[in-house]
Design a protein around this motif. Structure first.
Motif, PDB file in Angstrom:
ATOM      1  N   PRO A  83       0.820  -1.271  -0.220  1.00  0.00           N
ATOM      2  CA  PRO A  83       0.005  -0.032   0.135  1.00  0.00           C
ATOM      3  C   PRO A  83       0.586   1.184  -0.011  1.00  0.00           C
ATOM      4  CG  PRO A  83      -1.077  -1.526   1.576  1.00  0.00           C
ATOM      5  CD  PRO A  83       0.244  -2.001   0.887  1.00  0.00           C
ATOM      6  N   ASP A  84       1.931   1.284   0.716  1.00  0.00           N
ATOM      7  CA  ASP A  84       2.843   2.522   0.522  1.00  0.00           C
ATOM      8  C   ASP A  84       3.882   2.409  -0.491  1.00  0.00           C
ATOM      9  OD1 ASP A  84       4.367   0.516   1.516  1.00  0.00           O
ATOM     10  OD2 ASP A  84       5.040   1.585   3.541  1.00  0.00           O
ATOM     11  N   ARG A  85       3.859   1.650  -1.587  1.00  0.00           N
ATOM     12  CA  ARG A  85       4.806   1.317  -2.568  1.00  0.00           C
ATOM     13  C   ARG A  85       6.293   1.153  -2.172  1.00  0.00           C
ATOM     14  NH1 ARG A  85       1.843   2.344  -7.151  1.00  0.00           N
ATOM     15  NH2 ARG A  85       3.807   2.787  -8.393  1.00  0.00           N
ATOM     16  N   LEU A  86       6.581   0.898  -0.973  1.00  0.00           N
ATOM     17  CA  LEU A  86       7.668   0.385  -0.429  1.00  0.00           C
ATOM     18  C   LEU A  86       7.922  -1.154  -0.375  1.00  0.00           C
ATOM     19  CD1 LEU A  86       8.762   2.859   2.354  1.00  0.00           C
ATOM     20  CD2 LEU A  86       9.480   2.946   0.224  1.00  0.00           C
ATOM     21  N   PRO A  87       9.272  -1.853  -0.583  1.00  0.00           N
ATOM     22  CA  PRO A  87       9.162  -3.282  -0.505  1.00  0.00           C
ATOM     23  C   PRO A  87       9.019  -3.788   1.026  1.00  0.00           C
ATOM     24  CG  PRO A  87      11.443  -2.201  -0.748  1.00  0.00           C
ATOM     25  CD  PRO A  87      10.350  -0.989  -0.928  1.00  0.00           C
ATOM     26  N   VAL A  88       8.678  -4.870   1.094  1.00  0.00           N
ATOM     27  CA  VAL A  88       8.501  -5.597   2.389  1.00  0.00           C
ATOM     28  C   VAL A  88       9.451  -6.789   2.559  1.00  0.00           C
ATOM     29  CG1 VAL A  88       6.772  -6.574   3.914  1.00  0.00           C
ATOM     30  CG2 VAL A  88       6.081  -5.041   2.049  1.00  0.00           C
ATOM     31  N   TYR A  89      10.116  -6.579   3.808  1.00  0.00           N
ATOM     32  CA  TYR A  89      11.152  -7.390   4.299  1.00  0.00           C
ATOM     33  C   TYR A  89      11.173  -7.927   5.616  1.00  0.00           C
ATOM     34  CZ  TYR A  89      13.415  -6.296  -0.271  1.00  0.00           C
ATOM     35  OH  TYR A  89      13.839  -5.876  -1.730  1.00  0.00           O
ATOM     36  N   GLY A  90      10.869  -9.120   6.076  1.00  0.00           N
ATOM     37  CA  GLY A  90      10.948  -9.309   7.456  1.00  0.00           C
ATOM     38  C   GLY A  90       9.840 -10.323   7.987  1.00  0.00           C
ATOM     39  N   PHE A  91       9.945 -10.961   9.208  1.00  0.00           N
ATOM     40  CA  PHE A  91       8.838 -11.669   9.642  1.00  0.00           C
ATOM     41  C   PHE A  91       7.622 -11.149   9.820  1.00  0.00           C
ATOM     42  CE2 PHE A  91      12.818 -14.262  10.591  1.00  0.00           C
ATOM     43  CZ  PHE A  91      12.407 -15.356  10.187  1.00  0.00           C
ATOM     44  N   ASP A  92       6.535 -11.905   9.559  1.00  0.00           N
ATOM     45  CA  ASP A  92       5.086 -11.430   9.805  1.00  0.00           C
ATOM     46  C   ASP A  92       5.038 -11.303  11.375  1.00  0.00           C
ATOM     47  OD1 ASP A  92       2.312 -11.244   8.664  1.00  0.00           O
ATOM     48  OD2 ASP A  92       2.023 -12.255  10.600  1.00  0.00           O
ATOM     49  N   PRO A  93       4.386 -10.157  11.801  1.00  0.00           N
ATOM     50  CA  PRO A  93       4.357  -9.986  13.231  1.00  0.00           C
ATOM     51  C   PRO A  93       3.347 -10.804  13.943  1.00  0.00           C
ATOM     52  CG  PRO A  93       3.081  -8.263  12.023  1.00  0.00           C
ATOM     53  CD  PRO A  93       3.951  -8.864  10.903  1.00  0.00           C
ATOM     54  N   TRP A 112       8.159 -12.432   4.939  1.00  0.00           N
ATOM     55  CA  TRP A 112       7.743 -11.444   3.758  1.00  0.00           C
ATOM     56  C   TRP A 112       8.937 -11.016   2.985  1.00  0.00           C
ATOM     57  CZ3 TRP A 112       2.784 -11.039   2.152  1.00  0.00           C
ATOM     58  CH2 TRP A 112       1.742 -11.390   2.986  1.00  0.00           C
ATOM     59  N   CYS A 113       8.892 -11.252   1.598  1.00  0.00           N
ATOM     60  CA  CYS A 113      10.086 -10.786   0.906  1.00  0.00           C
ATOM     61  C   CYS A 113       9.292 -10.329  -0.428  1.00  0.00           C
ATOM     62  CB  CYS A 113      10.947 -11.750   0.487  1.00  0.00           C
ATOM     63  SG  CYS A 113      12.502 -11.274  -0.622  1.00  0.00           S
ATOM     64  N   VAL A 114       8.397  -9.229  -0.606  1.00  0.00           N
ATOM     65  CA  VAL A 114       7.396  -8.884  -1.482  1.00  0.00           C
ATOM     66  C   VAL A 114       7.756  -7.513  -1.646  1.00  0.00           C
ATOM     67  CG1 VAL A 114       6.209 -10.849  -1.046  1.00  0.00           C
ATOM     68  CG2 VAL A 114       5.595  -8.799   0.109  1.00  0.00           C
ATOM     69  N   GLY A 115       6.370  -7.110  -2.752  1.00  0.00           N
ATOM     70  CA  GLY A 115       6.315  -5.462  -2.984  1.00  0.00           C
ATOM     71  C   GLY A 115       7.230  -4.745  -3.645  1.00  0.00           C
ATOM     72  N   GLN A 116       8.181  -5.536  -4.517  1.00  0.00           N
ATOM     73  CA  GLN A 116       9.197  -5.125  -5.166  1.00  0.00           C
ATOM     74  C   GLN A 116       8.967  -4.082  -6.255  1.00  0.00           C
ATOM     75  OE1 GLN A 116       9.482  -8.336  -4.185  1.00  0.00           O
ATOM     76  NE2 GLN A 116      11.097  -8.442  -2.746  1.00  0.00           N
ATOM     77  N   GLY A 117       7.703  -3.973  -6.620  1.00  0.00           N
ATOM     78  CA  GLY A 117       7.277  -3.072  -7.838  1.00  0.00           C
ATOM     79  C   GLY A 117       8.097  -3.501  -8.926  1.00  0.00           C
ATOM     80  N   GLY A 118       8.222  -2.355  -9.654  1.00  0.00           N
ATOM     81  CA  GLY A 118       9.209  -2.238 -10.646  1.00  0.00           C
ATOM     82  C   GLY A 118      10.613  -2.116 -10.549  1.00  0.00           C
ATOM     83  N   PHE A 119      11.072  -2.111  -9.314  1.00  0.00           N
ATOM     84  CA  PHE A 119      12.369  -1.723  -8.924  1.00  0.00           C
ATOM     85  C   PHE A 119      13.101  -2.941  -8.193  1.00  0.00           C
ATOM     86  CE2 PHE A 119       9.393   0.405  -6.275  1.00  0.00           C
ATOM     87  CZ  PHE A 119       9.576  -0.444  -4.889  1.00  0.00           C
ATOM     88  N   GLY A 120      12.385  -4.245  -8.355  1.00  0.00           N
ATOM     89  CA  GLY A 120      13.029  -5.458  -7.797  1.00  0.00           C
ATOM     90  C   GLY A 120      14.273  -5.985  -8.256  1.00  0.00           C
ATOM     91  N   ILE A 121      14.579  -5.799  -9.609  1.00  0.00           N
ATOM     92  CA  ILE A 121      15.621  -6.114 -10.220  1.00  0.00           C
ATOM     93  C   ILE A 121      16.900  -5.292  -9.620  1.00  0.00           C
ATOM     94  CG2 ILE A 121      17.026  -6.672 -12.459  1.00  0.00           C
ATOM     95  CD1 ILE A 121      14.299  -8.303 -12.007  1.00  0.00           C
ATOM     96  N   GLN A 122      16.753  -3.999  -9.724  1.00  0.00           N
ATOM     97  CA  GLN A 122      17.844  -3.052  -9.539  1.00  0.00           C
ATOM     98  C   GLN A 122      18.235  -3.102  -7.900  1.00  0.00           C
ATOM     99  OE1 GLN A 122      16.373   0.788 -11.031  1.00  0.00           O
ATOM    100  NE2 GLN A 122      15.806   1.456  -9.064  1.00  0.00           N
ATOM    101  N   THR A 123      17.402  -3.498  -7.170  1.00  0.00           N
ATOM    102  CA  THR A 123      17.612  -3.433  -5.574  1.00  0.00           C
ATOM    103  C   THR A 123      17.886  -4.944  -4.945  1.00  0.00           C
ATOM    104  OG1 THR A 123      15.302  -3.679  -5.168  1.00  0.00           O
ATOM    105  CG2 THR A 123      16.126  -1.600  -5.368  1.00  0.00           C
ATOM    106  N   ALA A 124      17.778  -5.946  -6.080  1.00  0.00           N
ATOM    107  CA  ALA A 124      17.885  -7.410  -5.686  1.00  0.00           C
ATOM    108  C   ALA A 124      19.141  -7.616  -4.653  1.00  0.00           C
ATOM    109  CB  ALA A 124      17.911  -8.347  -7.019  1.00  0.00           C
TER     110      ALA A 124
END
Length: 362
Positions: free
Chosen positions: A298-308, A315-327
């Motif tokens: 929802p905030d357009r930032l990636p998500v990394y971490g254990f579910d609370p 979770w390792c998701v939400g990379q949008g169109g920048f997932g390759i360049q930030t891999a």
């Protein structure tokens, strides 16, 4: 039935890079629904690396990944040019201000000097010389290769059917048979919320969008040395390719269900219409067209971490169109969070909390 420390759902760039990063420290299986890894978002990337793409929240991951990608031989020079009309002056100023305190070199330039045939109303330009081509296929293959050499098992045609948690960890029912794992990593891209529901975990609101790309041939052919050209207002971008061809996108984000995305004629036509409003070149042929999925939190930032609420679900998701360049940086950061290790020096200064899944609880 085999038991692994970690089962990663998804063998695209996110899952493959994380698998390669943690393989020395854990037994890992990667479960891929398709018959080959990287079929969806990874295999349909626009294939460029830009430190401004995704905004200041993403930029630390992109910038940290740059030296790693360059050292691996995955980047080559391109440069980018953000262009606008006179009415776009506030957007240009906001763009420059957004990255004022970064180490990214941005300079206002005359766009006509870099784009022959540019129509006269496009008077504003910002050069970003660090923008580069990125070898997506090579990077993805390198990650998968490194993972496999370190003992990671990659199972294709292994779509998750159900996931249950018990005292021994996770029992994963897949199309390739059952698998046991201590930790499940959700790296399923557009399918991330569906995977969460299967595991009994509350979805985060990961939404999928279709992005259209076309390869066009123009008259005249695109000149050598042309940079990536992007509308500062986000209505198009085009990027030179070998043989004088261009990759052109209308920069669309059409909401969609997770699927095997395909380009729609109306979006291709829109891309061409916008392109012809930028330069006086004629589009001689549409040689290829395709679409890929981009998935955002929802905030357009990636998500990394254990579910609370479910500490065995990462979770390792939400990379949008920048997932390759930030891999590379994303995998390093994710690996540290997953394994409980001190982050690698390359990402140690990055605040992982801004990417934590618990931020949505607020």
């Amino acid at each position: 039935m085999k038991h692994y420390d970690v089962a990663i759902i998804g063998a695209g760039m996110a899952g493959a890079s994380l698998a390669a990063e943690i393989a020395r420290h854990a037994s890992v299986v990667v479960l891929e629904a398709e018959d080959r890894p990287g079929y969806h978002a990874t295999g349909r990337s626009a294939a460029f690396w830009s430190e401004t793409y995704g905004g200041v929240g993403v930029q630390p991951l992109t910038s940290a990944s740059g030296p790693i990608l360059a050292e691996g031989g995955f980047l080559s020079p391109l440069g980018s040019l953000h262009i606008g009309r006179a009415a776009d002056r506030p957007t240009i100023d906001a763009f420059l201000a957004e990255f004022e305190n970064s180490n990214i070199t941005l300079a206002e330039v005359d766009p006509a000097a870099q784009v022959p045939g540019l129509r006269s109303e496009w008077t504003l330009g910002v050069s970003e010389p660090s923008c580069s081509y990125i070898d997506v296929a090579g990077l993805h293959a390198a990650c998968l290769g490194a993972a496999r050499r370190a003992g990671v098992e990659v199972l294709c045609k292994a779509a998750l059917v159900n996931a249950t948690r018990d005292a021994a960890g996770w029992l994963l029912d897949t199309a390739a048979g059952p698998v046991r794992a201590g930790i499940v990593v959700n790296a399923a891209g557009a399918w991330a919320d569906r995977i969460a529901k299967m595991a009994g975990v509350r979805p985060l609101g990961i939404a999928a969008y279709r992005r259209t790309m076309t390869q066009i041939r123009t008259e005249p052919l695109a000149p050598e040395g042309l940079p990536l050209v992007a509308d500062i207002g986000g209505k198009f971008y085009f990027k030179p390719e070998p043989g004088g061809r261009l990759w052109l996108s209308p920069h669309d984000e059409s909401p969609t269900e997770p699927c095997d995305a395909a380009a729609e004629e109306i979006d291709v036509a829109l891309a061409i219409e916008r392109f012809e409003g930028v330069v006086d070149w004629r589009v001689a042929a549409v040689e290829h067209k395709w679409a890929g999925l981009r998935s955002f939190a929802p905030d357009r930032l990636p998500v990394y971490g254990f579910d609370p609420r479910e500490p065995g679900f990462f979770w390792c998701v939400g990379q949008g169109g920048f997932g390759i360049q930030t891999a590379p940086a994303g995998a390093m950061l994710g690996a540290a969070l997953l394994l409980g290790h001190t982050p690698d020096a390359a990402v140690r200064s990055i605040d992982a909390m801004i990417y934590a899944p618990g931020r949505f609880d607020a």
